[in-house]
Design a protein around this motif. Structure first.
Motif, mmCIF file in Angstrom:
data_model
loop_
_atom_site.group_PDB
_atom_site.id
_atom_site.type_symbol
_atom_site.label_atom_id
_atom_site.label_comp_id
_atom_site.label_asym_id
_atom_site.label_seq_id
_atom_site.Cartn_x
_atom_site.Cartn_y
_atom_site.Cartn_z
ATOM 1 N N MET A 1 0.336 -1.222 -0.003
ATOM 2 C CA MET A 1 -0.205 0.547 0.027
ATOM 3 C C MET A 1 0.204 1.243 0.076
ATOM 4 O O MET A 1 1.886 1.557 0.741
ATOM 5 N N PRO A 2 0.734 2.140 -1.106
ATOM 6 C CA PRO A 2 1.243 3.325 -1.310
ATOM 7 C C PRO A 2 0.957 4.204 -0.141
ATOM 8 O O PRO A 2 -0.013 4.572 0.711
ATOM 9 N N THR A 3 2.497 5.033 0.995
ATOM 10 C CA THR A 3 2.486 5.786 2.080
ATOM 11 C C THR A 3 1.196 7.723 1.038
ATOM 12 O O THR A 3 1.887 7.282 -0.684
ATOM 13 N N PRO A 4 0.506 7.908 1.386
ATOM 14 C CA PRO A 4 0.487 9.153 1.002
ATOM 15 C C PRO A 4 0.130 9.763 1.076
ATOM 16 O O PRO A 4 1.479 9.678 1.973
ATOM 17 N N PRO A 5 0.526 10.680 0.401
ATOM 18 C CA PRO A 5 1.896 12.368 0.811
ATOM 19 C C PRO A 5 1.971 12.813 1.581
ATOM 20 O O PRO A 5 0.411 13.219 1.940
ATOM 21 N N THR A 6 2.548 13.455 1.873
ATOM 22 C CA THR A 6 2.371 14.281 3.174
ATOM 23 C C THR A 6 1.422 16.263 2.957
ATOM 24 O O THR A 6 1.766 16.797 1.626
ATOM 25 N N HIS A 7 0.988 16.839 4.355
ATOM 26 C CA HIS A 7 0.810 17.572 4.125
ATOM 27 C C HIS A 7 1.950 18.793 3.727
ATOM 28 O O HIS A 7 2.952 18.742 3.911
ATOM 29 N N PRO A 8 1.714 19.731 2.652
ATOM 30 C CA PRO A 8 2.348 20.614 2.702
ATOM 31 C C PRO A 8 2.834 21.408 4.361
ATOM 32 O O PRO A 8 4.208 21.806 4.209
ATOM 33 N N VAL A 9 2.392 20.944 5.138
ATOM 34 C CA VAL A 9 2.640 21.951 6.735
ATOM 35 C C VAL A 9 3.966 20.639 7.191
ATOM 36 O O VAL A 9 4.112 21.096 7.734
ATOM 37 N N GLU A 10 3.704 19.771 7.309
ATOM 38 C CA GLU A 10 4.256 18.863 7.169
ATOM 39 C C GLU A 10 5.569 18.036 6.302
ATOM 40 O O GLU A 10 6.548 17.355 6.710
ATOM 41 N N GLN A 11 5.942 19.109 5.627
ATOM 42 C CA GLN A 11 7.344 19.162 4.555
ATOM 43 C C GLN A 11 8.341 19.424 4.954
ATOM 44 O O GLN A 11 7.935 21.238 5.258
ATOM 45 N N PRO A 12 9.320 19.096 5.062
ATOM 46 C CA PRO A 12 10.482 20.056 5.461
ATOM 47 C C PRO A 12 10.949 20.718 4.075
ATOM 48 O O PRO A 12 11.911 22.013 4.718
ATOM 49 N N ALA A 13 10.829 20.970 2.775
ATOM 50 C CA ALA A 13 11.442 21.300 2.164
ATOM 51 C C ALA A 13 10.734 22.893 2.020
ATOM 52 O O ALA A 13 11.098 24.166 1.909
ATOM 53 N N PHE A 14 9.203 22.672 2.191
ATOM 54 C CA PHE A 14 8.783 24.095 2.664
ATOM 55 C C PHE A 14 9.219 24.786 4.026
ATOM 56 O O PHE A 14 9.461 26.278 3.571
ATOM 57 N N ARG A 15 9.255 24.561 4.660
ATOM 58 C CA ARG A 15 9.809 25.304 6.290
ATOM 59 C C ARG A 15 11.114 25.360 6.124
ATOM 60 O O ARG A 15 11.786 26.101 6.305
ATOM 61 N N SER A 16 11.928 25.084 5.374
ATOM 62 C CA SER A 16 13.396 25.047 4.932
ATOM 63 C C SER A 16 13.288 26.679 4.501
ATOM 64 O O SER A 16 14.259 26.940 4.370
#
Length: 79
Positions: A1-16
Protein backbone atom coordinates in the motif's frame (compact mmCIF):
# COMPACT_ATOMS: atom_id res chain seq x y z
CA UNK A 1 0.00 0.00 0.00
CA UNK A 2 1.63 3.28 -1.04
CA UNK A 3 2.04 5.97 1.55
CA UNK A 4 -0.15 9.03 1.05
CA UNK A 5 1.61 12.27 0.15
CA UNK A 6 2.49 14.46 3.09
CA UNK A 7 0.63 17.67 3.75
CA UNK A 8 2.54 20.89 2.89
CA UNK A 9 2.66 21.73 6.59
CA UNK A 10 4.53 18.49 7.25
CA UNK A 11 7.08 18.84 4.43
CA UNK A 12 10.52 19.94 5.58
CA UNK A 13 11.36 21.52 2.22
CA UNK A 14 8.58 24.07 2.57
CA UNK A 15 9.67 25.07 6.07
CA UNK A 16 13.32 25.24 5.03
CA UNK A 17 12.44 27.53 2.10
CA UNK A 18 10.60 29.80 4.49
CA UNK A 19 13.40 29.90 7.07
CA UNK A 20 16.16 30.22 4.46
CA UNK A 21 14.50 33.21 2.82
CA UNK A 22 14.03 34.86 6.23
CA UNK A 23 17.68 34.24 7.13
CA UNK A 24 18.93 35.47 3.76
CA UNK A 25 16.78 38.59 4.02
CA UNK A 26 18.14 39.33 7.50
CA UNK A 27 21.74 38.81 6.37
CA UNK A 28 21.27 41.08 3.36
CA UNK A 29 19.57 43.67 5.56
CA UNK A 30 22.54 43.69 7.92
CA UNK A 31 25.00 43.76 5.00
CA UNK A 32 23.27 46.62 3.21
CA UNK A 33 22.99 48.88 6.24
CA UNK A 34 20.86 52.01 6.17
CA UNK A 35 21.52 52.72 2.49
CA UNK A 36 19.73 49.81 0.82
CA UNK A 37 20.65 50.10 -2.84
CA UNK A 38 21.69 47.82 -5.64
CA UNK A 39 21.90 44.07 -5.35
CA UNK A 40 21.61 43.87 -1.55
CA UNK A 41 18.42 45.92 -1.49
CA UNK A 42 16.82 43.95 -4.30
CA UNK A 43 17.84 40.62 -2.79
CA UNK A 44 16.60 41.67 0.63
CA UNK A 45 13.24 42.74 -0.76
CA UNK A 46 12.82 39.56 -2.78
CA UNK A 47 13.80 37.23 0.04
CA UNK A 48 11.48 38.95 2.53
CA UNK A 49 8.73 38.78 -0.09
CA UNK A 50 9.30 35.05 -0.55
CA UNK A 51 9.24 34.64 3.22
CA UNK A 52 5.96 36.54 3.62
CA UNK A 53 4.24 34.64 0.82
CA UNK A 54 5.48 31.23 2.02
CA UNK A 55 4.58 32.05 5.63
CA UNK A 56 1.07 33.05 4.56
CA UNK A 57 0.67 29.86 2.55
CA UNK A 58 2.00 27.84 5.48
CA UNK A 59 -0.55 29.38 7.85
CA UNK A 60 -3.39 28.89 5.37
CA UNK A 61 -2.44 25.24 4.83
CA UNK A 62 -2.20 24.68 8.58
CA UNK A 63 -5.63 26.21 9.23
CA UNK A 64 -7.22 24.18 6.42
CA UNK A 65 -5.60 20.98 7.70
CA UNK A 66 -6.78 21.59 11.25
CA UNK A 67 -10.29 22.35 9.98
CA UNK A 68 -10.36 19.10 8.00
CA UNK A 69 -9.21 17.14 11.05
CA UNK A 70 -11.93 18.85 13.08
CA UNK A 71 -14.57 17.94 10.47
CA UNK A 72 -13.44 14.30 10.45
CA UNK A 73 -13.71 14.21 14.24
CA UNK A 74 -17.20 15.71 14.13
CA UNK A 75 -18.46 13.13 11.62
CA UNK A 76 -18.25 10.37 14.18
CA UNK A 77 -20.24 12.40 16.71
CA UNK A 78 -23.09 13.30 14.31
CA UNK A 79 -23.83 9.74 13.20
Amino acid sequence: MPTPPTHPVEQPAFRSLMLTSLFLGAVLFLAAGPETNGFAGLGMTLSFGVFLISFGLYLLAWVLREHELWREGRQGLEE
